[in-house]
Design a protein around this motif. Structure first.
Motif, short mmCIF file in Angstrom:
data_model
loop_
_atom_site.label_atom_id
_atom_site.label_comp_id
_atom_site.label_asym_id
_atom_site.label_seq_id
_atom_site.Cartn_x
_atom_site.Cartn_y
_atom_site.Cartn_z
N ASN A 71 0.82 -1.20 0.00
CA ASN A 71 0.00 0.00 0.00
C ASN A 71 0.86 1.26 0.00
O ASN A 71 1.72 1.42 0.85
CB ASN A 71 -0.92 0.01 1.22
CG ASN A 71 -1.98 -1.06 1.15
OD1 ASN A 71 -2.41 -1.44 0.05
ND2 ASN A 71 -2.36 -1.58 2.29
N ILE A 72 0.61 2.13 -0.96
CA ILE A 72 1.30 3.41 -1.01
C ILE A 72 0.30 4.45 -0.50
O ILE A 72 -0.82 4.54 -1.02
CB ILE A 72 1.78 3.72 -2.45
CG1 ILE A 72 2.74 2.62 -2.91
CG2 ILE A 72 2.44 5.10 -2.51
CD1 ILE A 72 3.24 2.76 -4.33
N PRO A 73 0.66 5.23 0.53
CA PRO A 73 -0.33 6.14 1.12
C PRO A 73 -0.67 7.32 0.21
O PRO A 73 0.21 7.81 -0.53
CB PRO A 73 0.35 6.63 2.41
CG PRO A 73 1.77 6.21 2.35
CD PRO A 73 1.95 5.25 1.22
N PRO A 74 -1.92 7.79 0.27
CA PRO A 74 -2.32 8.93 -0.56
C PRO A 74 -1.50 10.17 -0.24
O PRO A 74 -1.28 11.01 -1.13
CB PRO A 74 -3.80 9.15 -0.22
CG PRO A 74 -4.05 8.38 1.03
CD PRO A 74 -3.04 7.28 1.08
N GLY A 75 -1.02 10.27 1.01
CA GLY A 75 -0.16 11.40 1.36
C GLY A 75 1.05 11.46 0.45
O GLY A 75 1.61 12.53 0.21
N VAL A 76 1.47 10.32 -0.09
CA VAL A 76 2.62 10.26 -1.01
C VAL A 76 2.17 10.46 -2.46
O VAL A 76 2.65 11.35 -3.16
CB VAL A 76 3.36 8.90 -0.87
CG1 VAL A 76 4.40 8.75 -1.97
CG2 VAL A 76 4.00 8.77 0.51
#
Ligand code: C2E
Ligand code: MG
Ligand code: MG
Ligand code: MG
Length: 287
Positions: A71-76
């Motif tokens: 999972n790549i966070p939306p913050g990134v």
């Protein structure tokens, strides 16, 4: 020795920067593919009424599970999308997905985040109108969340755009209020219906006396301006009680439920989850 250490430092910085650039390039390429392949999903986090006793809506939060990275966070990746010219496409995907999902929920509103890039886009109002029409959802059930970032470039244009959105029948919420550079004057200047108080103001609740005083003042101010006030990041029972005493209209946070896939969210509604304790996510559902 000092000089040596200094050069070493510069070198390390240089390497760090290069890594960062490569990383961003990687995320950008992979995000392009993910968008093209429809690999992004949208999770939903319940929002409960101020008494904490019933669910009133949910916030749509974009998710990206990368096959190799996890999972790549939306913050990134939202920031990368903004810089890489992919934000309009990403935003349109979330808008359409969320409206289609929310059509199946009885009596709940759906809150959708808009990037300042989207608010700046001349095509936004038409895109929202068309997505509303295609989904058939009642516009009054839709909340669009913006941040103070919309005021940076051209505040007059942003205000106009928000007024046009409201004319479609949707509501506008100011997200993350209190974080960053929020100024109280934004509250008067922006055509908004709702204030989302950032978790920065919620997390000190119960830990320091001052925290409570500032939060109460923000809630009172929002209400005096005729805004509905929501507190984000509610994690403890003590915070819930203090927010209720402060007169908060709505709450959102891990205490009630974590963001979950659309199917789990729909299941919890179908099970008749009227109380927040009923919608608390099972660990396996967390996204
Ligand atoms: P946001 O809009 O303020 O969303 C709330 C964030 O707080 C979410 O993080 C949510 O999972 C997290 N959160 C909720 N309750 C709690 C809690 O009790 N404690 C803590 N510590 N966190 C809580 P998430 O999903 O990682 O999203 C981070 C940010 O990324 C969002 O902040 C929003 O700014 C942006 N974002 C997410 N989805 C979208 C999207 O579809 N479009 C745009 N433009 N931005 C998005
Ligand atoms: Mg938000
Ligand atoms: Mg927020
Ligand atoms: Mg936030």
């Amino acid at each position: 020795a000092a000089k040596k250490a200094g050069r070493g430092h510069v070198l390390a910085f240089h390497h760090g920067l290069e890594d960062e650039i490569n990383e961003r390039r990687f995320i950008e390429q992979e995000l392009r593919l993910a968008l093209a392949r429809g690999a992004l999903t949208v999770a939903y986090q319940p929002i409960v009424a101020g008494d904490g006793l019933r669910m009133v809506g949910a916030e749509a939060l974009v998710r990206w599970h990368h096959h190799a990275r996890g999972n790549i966070p939306p913050g990134v990746f939202v920031a990368v999308a903004e810089q890489a010219g992919l934000m309009i496409e990403l935003g349109e995907f979330v808008l359409r997905r969320a409206l289609a999902d929310a059509r199946d929920w009885p009596d709940l509103f759906i809150a959708i985040n808009l990037s300042p890039i989207q608010v700046r886009d001349r095509g936004l109002v038409r895109a929202v109108a068309s997505a509303l029409a295609d989904s058939g959802i009642e516009p009054s059930r839709v909340v669009l969340e913006i941040t103070e970032g919309v005021l940076i470039d051209n505040p007059e244009e942003a205000k106009l755009r928000l007024k046009e959105l409201r004319a479609l029948g949707v509501k506008i919420a100011l997200d993350d209020f209190g974080s960053g550079y929020s100024s109280l004057s934004y509250l008067r200047r922006l055509p908004i219906d709702k204030l989302k108080i950032d978790k920065e103001f919620v997390s000190p609740l119960g830990r320091s006396a001052n925290g409570g005083v500032i939060l109460q003042a923000i809630v009172a101010l929002g209400r005096a301006l005729g805004l509905s006030v929501l507190a984000e990041g509610v994690e403890t029972e003590e915070q819930r009680l203090l927010l209720r005493l402060a007169g908060c209209d709505e709450m959102q946070g891990f205490l009630f439920a974590r963001p979950m896939p659309a199917s789990s969210f729909l299941d919890s509604i179908r099970r008749g989850a009227a109380r927040p304790t009923d919608v608390v996510t099972h660990a396996a559902d967390e996204v």
